[in-house]
Design a protein around this motif. Structure first.
Motif, short mmCIF file in Angstrom:
data_model
loop_
_atom_site.label_atom_id
_atom_site.label_comp_id
_atom_site.label_asym_id
_atom_site.label_seq_id
_atom_site.Cartn_x
_atom_site.Cartn_y
_atom_site.Cartn_z
N ARG A 59 0.83 -1.19 0.00
CA ARG A 59 0.00 0.00 0.00
C ARG A 59 0.87 1.25 0.00
NH1 ARG A 59 -5.51 -1.24 -0.84
NH2 ARG A 59 -5.58 -3.49 -0.53
N VAL A 60 0.38 2.29 -0.64
CA VAL A 60 1.13 3.55 -0.70
C VAL A 60 0.23 4.70 -0.27
CG1 VAL A 60 2.65 2.76 -2.54
CG2 VAL A 60 0.52 3.92 -3.12
N LEU A 61 0.89 5.78 0.17
CA LEU A 61 0.15 6.99 0.53
C LEU A 61 0.00 7.87 -0.71
CD1 LEU A 61 1.63 8.07 3.98
CD2 LEU A 61 -0.63 7.13 3.51
N CYS A 62 -1.13 7.76 -1.35
CA CYS A 62 -1.31 8.52 -2.58
C CYS A 62 -1.48 10.01 -2.32
CB CYS A 62 -2.52 7.98 -3.35
SG CYS A 62 -2.08 6.72 -4.55
N ASP A 63 -2.15 10.35 -1.23
CA ASP A 63 -2.42 11.75 -0.95
C ASP A 63 -1.29 12.34 -0.12
OD1 ASP A 63 -3.74 14.11 -1.03
OD2 ASP A 63 -5.38 13.54 0.29
N SER A 64 -0.10 12.35 -0.73
CA SER A 64 1.09 12.81 0.01
C SER A 64 2.01 13.59 -0.92
CB SER A 64 1.84 11.60 0.59
OG SER A 64 2.23 10.71 -0.46
N LEU A 91 -3.65 3.28 -1.16
CA LEU A 91 -4.04 2.42 -2.27
C LEU A 91 -3.02 1.32 -2.53
CD1 LEU A 91 -5.33 5.16 -4.73
CD2 LEU A 91 -6.65 3.82 -3.10
N LYS A 92 -3.48 0.26 -3.19
CA LYS A 92 -2.61 -0.85 -3.52
C LYS A 92 -1.68 -0.47 -4.66
CE LYS A 92 -2.67 -5.81 -4.55
NZ LYS A 92 -3.52 -6.98 -4.81
N ALA A 93 -0.40 -0.75 -4.49
CA ALA A 93 0.59 -0.45 -5.52
C ALA A 93 0.61 -1.58 -6.53
CB ALA A 93 1.97 -0.25 -4.90
N ASP A 94 -0.06 -1.38 -7.64
CA ASP A 94 -0.16 -2.41 -8.66
C ASP A 94 -0.18 -1.73 -10.02
OD1 ASP A 94 -0.77 -4.48 -10.36
OD2 ASP A 94 -2.27 -5.39 -9.06
N ALA A 95 0.91 -1.90 -10.77
CA ALA A 95 1.01 -1.23 -12.07
C ALA A 95 -0.13 -1.63 -13.00
CB ALA A 95 2.34 -1.56 -12.73
N GLU A 96 -0.62 -2.85 -12.85
CA GLU A 96 -1.70 -3.31 -13.72
C GLU A 96 -3.01 -2.56 -13.44
OE1 GLU A 96 -2.11 -7.51 -13.41
OE2 GLU A 96 -0.15 -7.93 -14.27
N ASP A 97 -3.12 -2.05 -12.24
CA ASP A 97 -4.30 -1.26 -11.89
C ASP A 97 -4.12 0.21 -12.22
OD1 ASP A 97 -5.63 -3.45 -10.96
OD2 ASP A 97 -5.07 -3.14 -8.87
#
Length: 203
Positions: A59-64, A91-97
């Protein structure tokens, strides 16, 4: 109709962007030491390590995308550690997504170096070039860690010595190429080494 009640922890000291105000207040001024500040930094790194190695995937902090915004997502506990508060953009760190399409890219200041290079590269002349938008992963969080920790360490006796001992690993965090940045596992190991070196009781 179904009523839903959400119960969350209350932390009266507020978010981490208030670190200076909290530690300079009369109630907590005696704790305004490098040990306390390093403990805050360590708890931040521990949280990032958990996110990157969570049971439900990386998981990553997208709002950062800004320092203040990143700090506002962590609350200061009575024990003067940090806990993650804002989970709506973890959010999940997934290049496919196509993670990059959901990471608030339109809020990134392309003139600031707080966000990782791979987040800023699609900007040309202040405009977003979608065709050049690269996928990115949890290493975008790694890029930001030295800046966040620098803020948390502040300007107290001993903080520069701690910075000096974290210099090598922080330089790697700022590698232009994401794959050259260390994992949170490596970072956490290094932070614990430095903490145990400087403080009598292991952190």
């Amino acid at each position: 109709m179904c009523n839903t009640t959400l119960v969350t922890e209350y932390h009266r000291l507020g978010s981490a962007d208030r670190t200076e105000a909290v530690l300079s207040s009369g109630e907590f001024s005696r704790y305004n030491t490098v040990r306390t500040r390093f403990s805050l930094a360590l708890s931040y790194v521990q949280t990032m390590h958990y996110l990157h190695n969570s049971p439900v995937g990386t998981r990553v902090l997208c709002d950062s995308n800004r320092l203040k915004k990143t700090l506002s997502q962590f609350l200061i506990t009575e024990e003067l550690t940090l806990v993650l508060n804002d989970l709506d953009s973890v959010l999940k760190a997934d290049a496919e997504d196509k993670l990059f399409m959901r990471c608030n890219f339109n809020r990134i200041d392309h003139k600031s170096d707080f966000s990782a290079p791979e987040q800023r590269s699609p900007f040309q002349n202040g405009r977003l070039n979608y065709s050049r938008m690269p996928p990115y992963d949890e290493k975008m969080d790694i890029w930001k860690i030295p800046t966040v920790v620098d803020f948390l360490l502040g300007n107290v006796t001993g903080s520069d010595v701690v910075r000096l001992n974290l210099l090598n690993v922080h330089r790697k965090c700022k590698s232009k190429h994401p794959k050259q940045r260390p994992s949170t596992r490596i970072l956490l190991k290094e932070y614990k080494r430095v903490g145990n070196m400087f403080f009598l009781n292991p952190l």
